[in-house]
Scaffold this motif. Structure first.
Motif, PDB file in Angstrom:
ATOM      1  N   TYR A 187      -5.665  10.435  -3.180  1.00 33.07           N
ATOM      2  CA  TYR A 187      -6.667   9.634  -2.465  1.00 33.07           C
ATOM      3  C   TYR A 187      -6.287   9.448  -0.995  1.00 33.07           C
ATOM      4  O   TYR A 187      -7.165   9.218  -0.159  1.00 33.07           O
ATOM      5  CB  TYR A 187      -6.844   8.282  -3.147  1.00 33.07           C
ATOM      6  N   THR A 188      -5.005   9.538  -0.673  1.00 32.18           N
ATOM      7  CA  THR A 188      -4.620   9.503   0.735  1.00 32.18           C
ATOM      8  C   THR A 188      -5.083  10.771   1.445  1.00 32.18           C
ATOM      9  O   THR A 188      -5.423  10.728   2.630  1.00 32.18           O
ATOM     10  CB  THR A 188      -3.098   9.343   0.891  1.00 32.18           C
ATOM     11  N   TRP A 218       0.323   4.190  -1.774  1.00 27.61           N
ATOM     12  CA  TRP A 218      -0.365   5.311  -2.404  1.00 27.61           C
ATOM     13  C   TRP A 218       0.284   6.651  -2.068  1.00 27.61           C
ATOM     14  O   TRP A 218       0.308   7.548  -2.903  1.00 27.61           O
ATOM     15  CB  TRP A 218      -1.831   5.340  -1.957  1.00 27.61           C
ATOM     16  N   PHE A 273       0.863  -1.184   0.000  1.00 28.84           N
ATOM     17  CA  PHE A 273       0.000   0.000   0.000  1.00 28.84           C
ATOM     18  C   PHE A 273       0.899   1.233   0.000  1.00 28.84           C
ATOM     19  O   PHE A 273       1.248   1.771   1.045  1.00 28.84           O
ATOM     20  CB  PHE A 273      -0.922   0.009   1.219  1.00 28.84           C
ATOM     21  N   PHE A 276      -1.979   8.095  -7.138  1.00 27.92           N
ATOM     22  CA  PHE A 276      -2.917   7.759  -6.070  1.00 27.92           C
ATOM     23  C   PHE A 276      -2.746   8.614  -4.826  1.00 27.92           C
ATOM     24  O   PHE A 276      -3.533   8.475  -3.886  1.00 27.92           O
ATOM     25  CB  PHE A 276      -2.761   6.281  -5.678  1.00 27.92           C
ATOM     26  N   ASN A 284       2.922   7.303  -4.538  1.00 24.89           N
ATOM     27  CA  ASN A 284       2.533   7.095  -5.931  1.00 24.89           C
ATOM     28  C   ASN A 284       1.791   8.335  -6.425  1.00 24.89           C
ATOM     29  O   ASN A 284       0.739   8.697  -5.902  1.00 24.89           O
ATOM     30  CB  ASN A 284       1.636   5.857  -6.036  1.00 24.89           C
TER      31      ASN A 284
END
Length: 319
Positions: free
Chosen positions: A185-186, A176, A174, A182, A179
């Motif tokens: 989205y955190t 994110w 995981f 992504f 990344n």
């Protein structure tokens, strides 16, 4: 408060009886204005005055320092040219794209989770007095604290991923937060975690304010719990939905510290929101006019949400 509140009736009575108001009564009447005057003056200068100053700077050639050289709409043209013509996508394009993703998911999940938690607590479950402050606790934290805590939790080498690897689940990944595709989205996860309890409190207050006789009548008519909520209770919560939406949308548009504390802007600025863009270009890249233009666009976005709401509220009261 009571002494101030009684001054106006006293003065009115004196005038009705033809008695000339005394100096003391005049001072008592003016006292609220005198007390509020400094705060009012500070708001006018440091809020509305600096909004006008920012708007003026957005039409100038200001760089590292303010300039009075008029440049028209050049800063706004530059922003939108970066949006539609630059390749690869500009940081402003990334910011407004992230704003769309973050704003939609943040508002949607906060409303959904907040409503679900409020319905759960409204069932008079055991331990409600303990659960309610637990749900509300994240809202007592600053966005900086929330960002730092979630940064530790989501760090692949320190938080959730590393913990599960130590427990033997080595295939779990995981990353994110590192990344660029992504990382936004955190920010959504941390924001929803913090604000859902506040929305829950708003919905719970709305649920507790619904007349119980309405629900009893619906149950007597054979309405199932699902029909009761879908056709009666949730429609009655429309004002709460609207108020929660206004608050969440406002918080989403002005979010800055959560992004900085959680992702430091993300890899290559991939987690930027318009507020991060504004700060970066105004104070670090010496593009004050461009940063001011982005701030005015943010203000217009907030106004597009709040002004119709205030208009509808005032119109409803006038009726």
């Amino acid at each position: 408060m009571s002494s101030v509140a009684t001054t106006r009736p006293v003065l009115t009575a004196e005038r009705d009886e033809g008695i000339r108001p005394t100096v003391r009564s005049r001072l008592q009447e003016a006292l609220p204005k005198i007390v509020l005057a400094p705060s009012f003056a500070a708001i006018v200068v440091f809020v509305y005055g600096f909004i006008l100053w920012t708007a003026y700077l957005s039409f100038t050639t200001s760089k590292a320092f303010p300039s009075t050289n008029w440049d028209g709409l050049r800063s706004y043209e530059k922003l939108w040219r970066w949006t539609f013509e630059s390749s690869p996508p500009s940081s402003w394009y990334t910011s407004i794209t992230n704003m769309g993703i973050f704003g939609f998911l943040y508002v949607f999940f906060c409303l959904a989770i907040g409503l679900g938690l409020a319905i759960l607590l409204d069932q008079k479950i055991r331990g409600e007095g303990v659960l309610r402050p637990i749900y509300l606790y994240p809202m007592a934290l600053s966005f900086i604290v929330t960002g730092v805590a979630w940064k530790w939790f989501l760090d692949p080498g320190l938080g959730l991923e590393q913990t599960l690897h130590n427990l033997g689940w080595t295939s779990f990944h995981f990353d994110w937060i590192k990344n660029k595709d992504f990382v936004i989205y955190t920010v959504v996860i941390a924001g929803v975690w913090q604000a859902s309890g506040f929305v829950m409190a708003m919905f719970l207050a709305g649920l507790r304010g619904i007349d119980g006789e309405i629900m009893k009548a619906a149950q007597i008519d054979g309405a199932s719990p699902l029909q009761l909520y879908r056709r009666i209770i949730i429609p009655l919560l429309r004002p709460v939905f609207l108020s929660a939406f206004i608050v969440l949308a406002h918080m989403a548009i002005k979010s800055y510290d959560l992004v900085v504390a959680l992702t430091s802007g993300g890899p290559g600025g991939s987690a930027w929101l318009p507020s991060n863009f504004m700060y970066e270009y105004t104070f670090k890249r010496n593009q004050m006019a461009v940063g001011s233009a982005s701030a005015i666009i943010m203000l217009m976005g907030i106004s597009a949400i709040i002004v119709p709401y205030l208009y509808s509220e005032l119109r409803e009261k006038s009726r």
